[in-house]
Design a protein around this motif. Structure first.
Motif, mmCIF file in Angstrom:
data_model
loop_
_atom_site.group_PDB
_atom_site.id
_atom_site.type_symbol
_atom_site.label_atom_id
_atom_site.label_comp_id
_atom_site.label_asym_id
_atom_site.label_seq_id
_atom_site.Cartn_x
_atom_site.Cartn_y
_atom_site.Cartn_z
ATOM 1 N N LEU A 188 4.146 14.618 -4.952
ATOM 2 C CA LEU A 188 5.197 13.842 -4.184
ATOM 3 C C LEU A 188 6.142 14.923 -4.063
ATOM 4 O O LEU A 188 6.662 15.651 -4.873
ATOM 5 N N PRO A 189 6.658 15.506 -2.754
ATOM 6 C CA PRO A 189 7.612 16.258 -2.659
ATOM 7 C C PRO A 189 9.017 15.978 -2.791
ATOM 8 O O PRO A 189 9.336 14.627 -2.824
ATOM 9 N N ALA A 190 10.112 16.899 -3.495
ATOM 10 C CA ALA A 190 11.283 16.529 -3.901
ATOM 11 C C ALA A 190 12.217 16.011 -2.726
ATOM 12 O O ALA A 190 12.841 15.183 -2.903
ATOM 13 N N ASP A 191 11.916 16.768 -1.543
ATOM 14 C CA ASP A 191 12.800 16.162 -0.455
ATOM 15 C C ASP A 191 12.341 15.086 0.206
ATOM 16 O O ASP A 191 11.106 14.605 0.353
ATOM 17 N N PRO A 192 13.218 14.213 0.286
ATOM 18 C CA PRO A 192 12.940 12.682 0.730
ATOM 19 C C PRO A 192 12.187 12.705 1.916
ATOM 20 O O PRO A 192 11.227 11.808 2.227
ATOM 21 N N ASP A 193 12.472 13.194 3.215
ATOM 22 C CA ASP A 193 11.719 13.456 4.452
ATOM 23 C C ASP A 193 10.435 13.695 4.319
ATOM 24 O O ASP A 193 9.611 13.159 4.597
ATOM 25 N N ALA A 194 10.193 14.835 3.444
ATOM 26 C CA ALA A 194 8.940 15.525 3.220
ATOM 27 C C ALA A 194 8.020 14.351 2.413
ATOM 28 O O ALA A 194 6.711 13.977 2.840
ATOM 29 N N ALA A 195 8.741 13.584 1.426
ATOM 30 C CA ALA A 195 7.876 12.784 0.549
ATOM 31 C C ALA A 195 7.578 11.678 1.488
ATOM 32 O O ALA A 195 6.210 11.168 1.526
ATOM 33 N N LEU A 218 0.616 -0.970 -0.075
ATOM 34 C CA LEU A 218 -0.010 -0.014 0.089
ATOM 35 C C LEU A 218 0.869 1.346 0.054
ATOM 36 O O LEU A 218 0.826 2.210 -0.663
ATOM 37 N N ALA A 219 2.037 1.160 0.726
ATOM 38 C CA ALA A 219 2.606 2.442 0.750
ATOM 39 C C ALA A 219 3.443 2.740 -0.590
ATOM 40 O O ALA A 219 3.699 3.690 -0.923
ATOM 41 N N GLU A 220 3.694 1.461 -1.164
ATOM 42 C CA GLU A 220 4.267 1.617 -2.463
ATOM 43 C C GLU A 220 3.518 2.143 -3.592
ATOM 44 O O GLU A 220 3.714 3.141 -4.354
ATOM 45 N N ARG A 221 1.930 1.656 -3.473
ATOM 46 C CA ARG A 221 1.044 2.223 -4.178
ATOM 47 C C ARG A 221 0.928 3.833 -4.275
ATOM 48 O O ARG A 221 0.720 4.561 -4.954
ATOM 49 N N VAL A 222 0.759 4.238 -2.830
ATOM 50 C CA VAL A 222 0.339 5.717 -2.683
ATOM 51 C C VAL A 222 1.803 6.356 -3.056
ATOM 52 O O VAL A 222 1.486 7.404 -3.524
ATOM 53 N N ARG A 223 2.946 5.913 -2.829
ATOM 54 C CA ARG A 223 4.338 6.699 -3.385
ATOM 55 C C ARG A 223 3.834 6.918 -4.825
ATOM 56 O O ARG A 223 4.092 7.992 -5.546
ATOM 57 N N ALA A 224 3.596 5.838 -5.704
ATOM 58 C CA ALA A 224 3.442 5.735 -7.150
ATOM 59 C C ALA A 224 2.236 6.916 -7.525
ATOM 60 O O ALA A 224 2.457 7.559 -8.496
ATOM 61 N N GLU A 225 1.234 6.704 -6.838
ATOM 62 C CA GLU A 225 0.225 7.730 -7.061
ATOM 63 C C GLU A 225 0.501 9.012 -6.888
ATOM 64 O O GLU A 225 0.298 9.974 -7.679
ATOM 65 N N LEU A 226 1.131 9.472 -5.728
ATOM 66 C CA LEU A 226 1.504 10.804 -5.399
ATOM 67 C C LEU A 226 2.374 11.196 -6.503
ATOM 68 O O LEU A 226 2.427 12.376 -6.759
ATOM 69 N N ALA A 227 3.379 10.418 -6.825
ATOM 70 C CA ALA A 227 4.255 10.838 -7.859
ATOM 71 C C ALA A 227 3.794 11.036 -9.150
ATOM 72 O O ALA A 227 3.885 11.991 -10.027
ATOM 73 N N GLY A 228 2.932 10.099 -9.318
ATOM 74 C CA GLY A 228 1.904 10.352 -10.805
ATOM 75 C C GLY A 228 1.071 11.560 -11.026
ATOM 76 O O GLY A 228 0.852 12.103 -11.977
ATOM 77 N N GLN A 229 0.612 12.118 -9.663
ATOM 78 C CA GLN A 229 -0.177 13.301 -9.562
ATOM 79 C C GLN A 229 0.843 14.440 -9.282
ATOM 80 O O GLN A 229 0.367 15.654 -9.531
ATOM 81 N N GLY A 230 1.986 14.387 -9.295
ATOM 82 C CA GLY A 230 2.908 15.178 -9.143
ATOM 83 C C GLY A 230 2.842 16.167 -7.646
ATOM 84 O O GLY A 230 3.101 17.109 -7.496
#
Length: 195
Positions: free
Chosen positions: A98-105, A84-96
């Motif tokens: 996902l923050p660039a900062d790794p901690d914020a992401a 689920l965490a990986e799917r959420v990360r991909a969804e946020l990245a696909g929608q633009g």
């Protein structure tokens, strides 16, 4: 070796083994149900009721949200939670989004996972509570805007009350030392409700 059949203790004995036996027969997920009862007992008032809100970090949070959040770490290593965490990360990245900062992401992904887990956790919670109500271990009603009611809606929040064998989970109230009068209950000031 011959073993006699193990007979459960009587329900009237009021001990933990009888409670566990009742949960094993009444619940499809007895371990989850026991954790849930234990959490409710942790925040219950002396009469066994908990809710509709729990004070947490200086703010009030609905009991069901608090219970879901408290049970969330139990599935932290579950492969479905990791997926689920990986799917959420991909969804946020696909929608633009996902923050660039790794901690914020990571924080953004964690927050979205928390919201989704809480939504599915409420379904699990309701199912377990319904089983415990049927087993006579818990009573549920809804309290809030306008009137109390046995059904939710109209801005009402859940209140759970431990009943029957589940009451053994409530911590006993410490007795007053001999010779000391009980502490006086503070009187409410004008404009405050005395609870």
């Amino acid at each position: 070796m011959f073993h006699g059949s193990i007979k459960p203790r009587s329900a009237g004995s009021g001990d933990l083994s009888a409670l566990l036996d009742r949960l094993a027969h009444a619940s499809t997920r007895p371990r989850y149900a026991f954790m849930l009862l234990t959490l409710i007992a942790e925040v219950a008032r002396p009469d066994g009721s908990a809710g509709p809100f729990i004070a947490r970090g200086g703010a009030l949070e609905p009991l069901r949200d608090w219970l879901c959040d408290a049970l969330t770490p139990m599935g932290g290593r579950d492969p479905r939670r990791l997926a689920l965490a990986e799917r959420v990360r991909a969804e946020l990245a696909g929608q633009g989004m996902l923050p660039a900062d790794p901690d914020a992401a990571s924080a953004a992904v964690e927050e979205q996972v928390k919201l989704r887990v809480r939504a599915s956790g409420k379904t699990n919670l309701s199912r377990a509570v319904s089983e415990m109500v049927a087993a006579g271990l818990l009573r549920r009603h809804y309290q809030g805007y306008r009137v109390d009611h046995h059904n939710r809606g109209a801005q009402r929040q859940a209140v759970y009350t431990l009943t029957g064998l589940a009451r053994i989970l409530i911590a006993p109230v410490a007795p007053q030392p001999m010779g000391l009068p009980p502490a006086p209950k503070p009187q409410p000031r004008q404009g405050e409700l005395g609870l």
